[in-house]
Scaffold this motif. Structure first.
Motif, PDB file in Angstrom:
ATOM      1  N   GLY A   1     -24.935 -74.736 -28.471  1.00 30.62           N
ATOM      2  CA  GLY A   1     -25.804 -75.365 -29.274  1.00 30.62           C
ATOM      3  C   GLY A   1     -25.819 -74.465 -30.445  1.00 30.62           C
ATOM      4  N   TYR A   2     -25.731 -73.323 -30.529  1.00 28.74           N
ATOM      5  CA  TYR A   2     -25.511 -72.842 -31.677  1.00 28.74           C
ATOM      6  C   TYR A   2     -24.260 -71.561 -31.699  1.00 28.74           C
ATOM      7  N   THR A   3     -23.984 -71.079 -33.095  1.00 30.53           N
ATOM      8  CA  THR A   3     -23.038 -70.349 -33.036  1.00 30.53           C
ATOM      9  C   THR A   3     -23.311 -68.917 -34.050  1.00 30.53           C
TER      10      THR A   3
ATOM     11  N   PHE B   1     -12.411 -80.797 -34.898  1.00 28.76           N
ATOM     12  CA  PHE B   1     -12.050 -81.166 -33.591  1.00 28.76           C
ATOM     13  C   PHE B   1     -13.109 -81.624 -32.412  1.00 28.76           C
ATOM     14  N   ASP B   2     -14.382 -81.356 -32.970  1.00 28.27           N
ATOM     15  CA  ASP B   2     -15.430 -81.471 -31.966  1.00 28.27           C
ATOM     16  C   ASP B   2     -16.589 -82.090 -32.637  1.00 28.27           C
ATOM     17  N   PRO B   3     -16.796 -83.321 -33.160  1.00 28.26           N
ATOM     18  CA  PRO B   3     -17.862 -83.799 -33.990  1.00 28.26           C
ATOM     19  C   PRO B   3     -19.279 -83.791 -33.243  1.00 28.26           C
ATOM     20  N   ASP B   4     -19.475 -83.827 -32.173  1.00 31.51           N
ATOM     21  CA  ASP B   4     -20.631 -83.991 -31.317  1.00 31.51           C
ATOM     22  C   ASP B   4     -20.930 -82.514 -31.415  1.00 31.51           C
ATOM     23  N   ARG B   5     -20.288 -81.432 -31.410  1.00 30.06           N
ATOM     24  CA  ARG B   5     -20.434 -80.116 -31.402  1.00 30.06           C
ATOM     25  C   ARG B   5     -21.071 -79.959 -32.847  1.00 30.06           C
ATOM     26  N   ALA B   6     -20.435 -80.457 -33.724  1.00 27.87           N
ATOM     27  CA  ALA B   6     -20.863 -80.025 -35.266  1.00 27.87           C
ATOM     28  C   ALA B   6     -22.229 -80.633 -35.267  1.00 27.87           C
TER      29      ALA B   6
END
Length: 453
Positions: free
Chosen positions: A26-28, A53-58
């Motif tokens: 959820g955070y980087t 490549f992963d809009p939900d993760r963005a």
């Protein structure tokens, strides 16, 4: 349109692997060893890379960032989601546990690039992301209002920083003189962790750190009271990078609010934008021929340009004569080094090609500079900067920053925002604002050109 991870190849796949490797759920983190928490503008910019490549993760990235917002509206620059003793200064040095929501945070903020990022995430698929964006707009509105209330209480139209770290460009030569007025008596006895990991020649000097910690002490001693900070903090500086990013963020927030039908937020952001648009003129130096730092305590302009000076074109339209002068000066800078854009004037005596922010190239600053250049019709210069950035990554991998003279990398390795910028820039070489016909109204004065790029 996003791709799947399996559709990525070569450098793009390596960039995505770095983002996934630095993902903590959820955070980087910017870099696993050097920066083991969530950093404010790092996190927002990382969302751009995930969006490929992963809009939900963005969206998760910006949602987690804004979830740590203080009650007064500030979004802190570090969020300490997990205990980690390897980093200094940690939560105990900041002393915010009685103010911040859990988890603990630092006591300052960073440039509010989040609204610009969220606008781009929304523009990818407005119907799919409308609800998520709508929930974040009030948080952005409160954060932007905090900047004007807490960092421009006199209404001058430029926001101040009370600590070099708040600018996101920690060790600029611009800070040397303002920091010289900060009392460091009694500061010492701490152990820096950064120089255990990174060559000390690439990091701020110990004398700089003493001043940084003195300002942390000041904030902690006044319990991060914004009125006391605005009145008494010995370091009170307006600089073009922070102000340009906030000005851009306001225009992007206006566009989103209109698109989503939130007239109240659009009206407040428009009023703030007008104040910032007028105030930005205070940072122009006819002597230097560009936008420079202004020490608000002493009324002194800095005597040199930085990479943040070029963000004036990212902020919004610059009058043609000034834009031409700025593009010419930037070209001159690029001609003096092998790779651009250096973070400080390469001809200045204080230029240091590999020490933190005193000379090195930063990928995310390059992306913002290039975006502004494109919006001012300087596409060839923007493309030159894009090629320079990619050549540095090809030569030295995804480092925190790069020497503009030799191209060697410095600072942290496997760095998230460098990977994110490389991946996003490759996928989205042009600007991608919300289409003008969906914003329900014209842009505020000075931003109409941005909507037609």
């Amino acid at each position: 349109m996003s791709l799947s991870f399996d559709q990525l190849h070569g450098t793009n796949k390596r960039a995505a692997e770095i983002l996934l490797g630095n993902d903590r759920g959820g955070y980087t983190v910017p870099s696993a060893k050097l920066y083991p928490f969530q950093w404010n503008w790092d996190s927002a910019l990382v969302a751009l890379g995930f969006s490929v490549f992963d809009p939900d993760r963005a969206w998760q990235e910006v949602e987690s960032l804004l979830s740590a917002q203080w009650d007064n509206g500030m979004v802190p620059h570090i969020i300490f989601w997990k205990e980690e003793k390897s980093y200094f200064p940690g939560p105990e040095q900041w002393g915010t546990t009685d103010i911040a929501k859990a988890p603990p945070t630092s006591g300052i903020t960073q440039p509010p690039v989040a609204a610009t990022v969220i606008e781009r995430l929304l523009a990818e698929d407005i119907d799919a992301h409308r609800d998520r964006a709508a929930k974040l707009l009030p948080k952005l509105d409160r954060w932007h209002q905090w900047f004007l209330d807490a960092r421009d209480p006199d209404g001058r139209g430029v926001v101040a920083i009370m600590h070099p770290w708040e600018s996101g460009r920690d060790n600029l030569p611009d800070w040397d003189r303002p920091l010289s007025f900060v009392d460091t008596t009694g500061i010492g006895g701490y152990h820096r962790r950064d120089t255990d990991i990174v060559n000390k020649d690439e990091r701020p000097k110990n004398n700089d750190y003493d001043h940084y910690m003195a300002l942390v002490r000041f904030g902690r001693d006044c319990n991060w009271n914004t009125d006391i900070i605005a009145r008494d903090c010995p370091f009170w500086v307006a600089e073009p990078g922070m102000n340009a990013i906030l000005r851009r963020a306001e225009s992007d927030l206006i566009r989103m609010a209109r698109c989503l039908g939130n007239d109240d937020i659009a009206a407040r952001a428009t009023a703030r934008f007008a104040r910032l648009d007028a105030g930005f003129e205070l940072l122009w130096s006819e002597t230097v021929g560009g936008y420079v730092t202004l020490d608000l305590r002493r009324g002194e302009h800095a005597i040199g340009l930085t990479s943040g000076s070029w963000l004036a074109m990212f902020a919004g339209p610059v009058e043609p004569a000034r834009a031409t002068t700025m593009a010419s000066t930037l070209t001159h800078w690029l001609d003096q080094v092998e790779h651009g854009v250096p973070s400080f004037d390469p001809a200045h005596e204080l230029f240091d090609s590999i020490r933190y922010w005193r000379g090195p190239v930063w990928a995310m600053i390059n992306w913002m500079i290039a975006t502004g250049l494109i919006e001012h019709g300087e596409t060839d210069l923007a493309e030159r900067i894009r090629r320079d950035t990619q050549s540095l990554i090809d030569q030295s991998d995804f480092r925190e920053y790069f020497c503009p003279v030799t191209g060697r990398g410095g600072g942290g390795t496997d760095f998230s925002w460098t990977a994110s910028m490389s991946l996003y820039w490759a996928a989205r070489p042009e600007t991608l604002p919300i289409p003008a016909h969906l914003s329900q109204s014209t842009a505020p004065t000075g931003t109409a050109d941005q909507e037609n790029t």
